[in-house]
Design an enzyme around this catalytic site. Structure first.
Site, PDB file in Angstrom:
ATOM      1  N   HIS A 145       0.958  -1.230   0.162  1.00  0.00           N
ATOM      2  CA  HIS A 145      -0.073   0.011  -0.034  1.00  0.00           C
ATOM      3  C   HIS A 145       1.052   1.281   0.022  1.00  0.00           C
ATOM      4  CE1 HIS A 145      -3.847  -1.908   2.144  1.00  0.00           C
ATOM      5  NE2 HIS A 145      -3.848  -1.549   0.893  1.00  0.00           N
ATOM      6  N   CYS A 155      -2.279   3.067   8.989  1.00  0.00           N
ATOM      7  CA  CYS A 155      -3.537   1.847   8.686  1.00  0.00           C
ATOM      8  C   CYS A 155      -4.589   1.943   9.609  1.00  0.00           C
ATOM      9  CB  CYS A 155      -2.816   0.627   8.385  1.00  0.00           C
ATOM     10  SG  CYS A 155      -1.438   0.485   7.807  1.00  0.00           S
TER      11      CYS A 155
HETATM   12  N1  ARG Z   1      -3.937  -7.174   6.624  1.00  0.00           N
HETATM   13  C1  ARG Z   1      -4.328  -5.868   5.748  1.00  0.00           C
HETATM   14  C2  ARG Z   1      -4.173  -6.199   4.460  1.00  0.00           C
HETATM   15  O1  ARG Z   1      -3.454  -6.628   3.908  1.00  0.00           O
HETATM   16  C3  ARG Z   1      -3.267  -4.695   6.296  1.00  0.00           C
HETATM   17  C4  ARG Z   1      -4.047  -3.364   5.835  1.00  0.00           C
HETATM   18  C5  ARG Z   1      -2.869  -2.322   6.311  1.00  0.00           C
HETATM   19  N2  ARG Z   1      -3.399  -1.093   5.889  1.00  0.00           N
HETATM   20  C6  ARG Z   1      -2.854   0.026   5.319  1.00  0.00           C
HETATM   21  N3  ARG Z   1      -3.191   1.047   5.140  1.00  0.00           N
HETATM   22  N4  ARG Z   1      -1.676  -0.042   4.761  1.00  0.00           N
HETATM   23  O2  ARG Z   1      -5.165  -5.645   3.800  1.00  0.00           O
END
Ligand code: ARG
Length: 275
Positions: free
Chosen positions: A176, A270
């Site tokens: 991300h 996140c």
């Molecule tokens: N386990 C989640 C996923 O893989 C983690 C999300 C983390 N969020 C972020 N904004 N980077 O979707």
């Protein structure tokens, strides 16, 4: 030239949206950080989340709205992925992975109930909200490849009437945008340059006049997954070089332990969506 930190009033979000970790666990694997056999310590996760919530609402006087957690949706604690807010418009996410799609209606309902205009992107295009779309001043930086599609970002830019820089992610550990890029104000941002494709690297180096390049060992401790509240920055502990660069520029750094959430691939940013 070093840019001064923003005035307190400038870069503070009106509020943040969070979701308590009641059902948080690593129940599936959709990014390289997640291993179902590396169990989350639920009590520790709750304590870490509480400390963060208390820092935000107490010491930092931020308004935090809460969403009710839902059993069977363990990643809902990562509200930053629910969508993107601009004034009273909420663009709801289309999650890439089926494991998280059940969250979509819960976000939609919360935002409708709270008086937002809710918009959606046509599938098949994926979009994972603020996880892959961050404002730097009035410009939107969008990360695509792993979780969001550039076609979705193009549509969002049109819906919101804002220009955007689409920058391609290249390292699956930084799946991300908010795992490797954090705008601080109009001129400065934290980023881990190597997480981006060569052209995106050029865009970042050209467009960010006061870059703070995060070293790999701190990027891997989620140094870029920071929440910026005016001159205060909340980030994971164990990132002294990045914290030092921030302090040199007049930011006050609050470093917390997010180790349980890192087992799922997330940290400070996140866990909070800007409202
Ligand atoms: N386990 C989640 C996923 O893989 C983690 C999300 C983390 N969020 C972020 N904004 N980077 O979707």
């Amino acid at each position: 030239m070093r840019s001064p930190a923003p005035k307190e009033s400038e870069a503070r979000p009106r509020a943040l949206l969070m979701c308590p970790p009641d059902y948080f666990e690593v129940a599936y694997e959709i990014n390289p950080w997640m291993h179902v056999e590396r169990k989350v310590d639920a009590a520790k996760a709750k304590t870490q989340w509480r400390k963060y919530y208390e820092l935000l609402t107490g010491t930092l006087s931020v308004k935090v709205e809460l969403m009710a957690p839902v059993r069977g949706l363990p990643d809902m604690v990562f509200t930053a992925n629910g969508g993107l807010v601009r004034k009273r418009t909420f663009i709801r996410s289309n999650f890439r992975h089926k494991e998280r799609r059940g969250e979509e209606t819960h976000y939609e309902t919360w935002f409708r109930k709270n008086g937002y205009i809710v918009k959606k992107i046509e599938r098949p295009f994926a979009f994972e909200g603020e996880g892959d779309a961050l404002f730097m001043g009035s410009e939107l930086y969008t990360g695509f490849h792993f979780r969001s599609d550039v076609e979705a970002h193009d549509e969002i830019s049109g819906l919101l009437g804002v220009p955007y820089f689409a920058i391609e992610l290249a390292d699956k550990r930084f799946y991300h945008l908010d795992t490797c890029f954090a705008p601080l104000n109009e001129t400065s941002a934290l980023f881990y340059l190597e997480a981006f494709e060569p052209y995106a690297q050029l865009v970042l180096l050209e467009s960010v006049s006061d870059p703070i390049r995060v070293p790999e060992e701190e990027a891997l401790r989620f140094a870029c997954n920071a929440v910026v509240l005016g001159t205060n920055v909340v980030m994971p502990e164990g990132c002294p070089k990045t914290a030092g660069e921030l302090e040199k520029r007049g930011f006050r750094v609050y470093a917390l332990d997010f180790s349980e959430f890192m087992k799922a691939g997330g940290a400070a940013k996140c866990l909070a969506l800007q409202l």
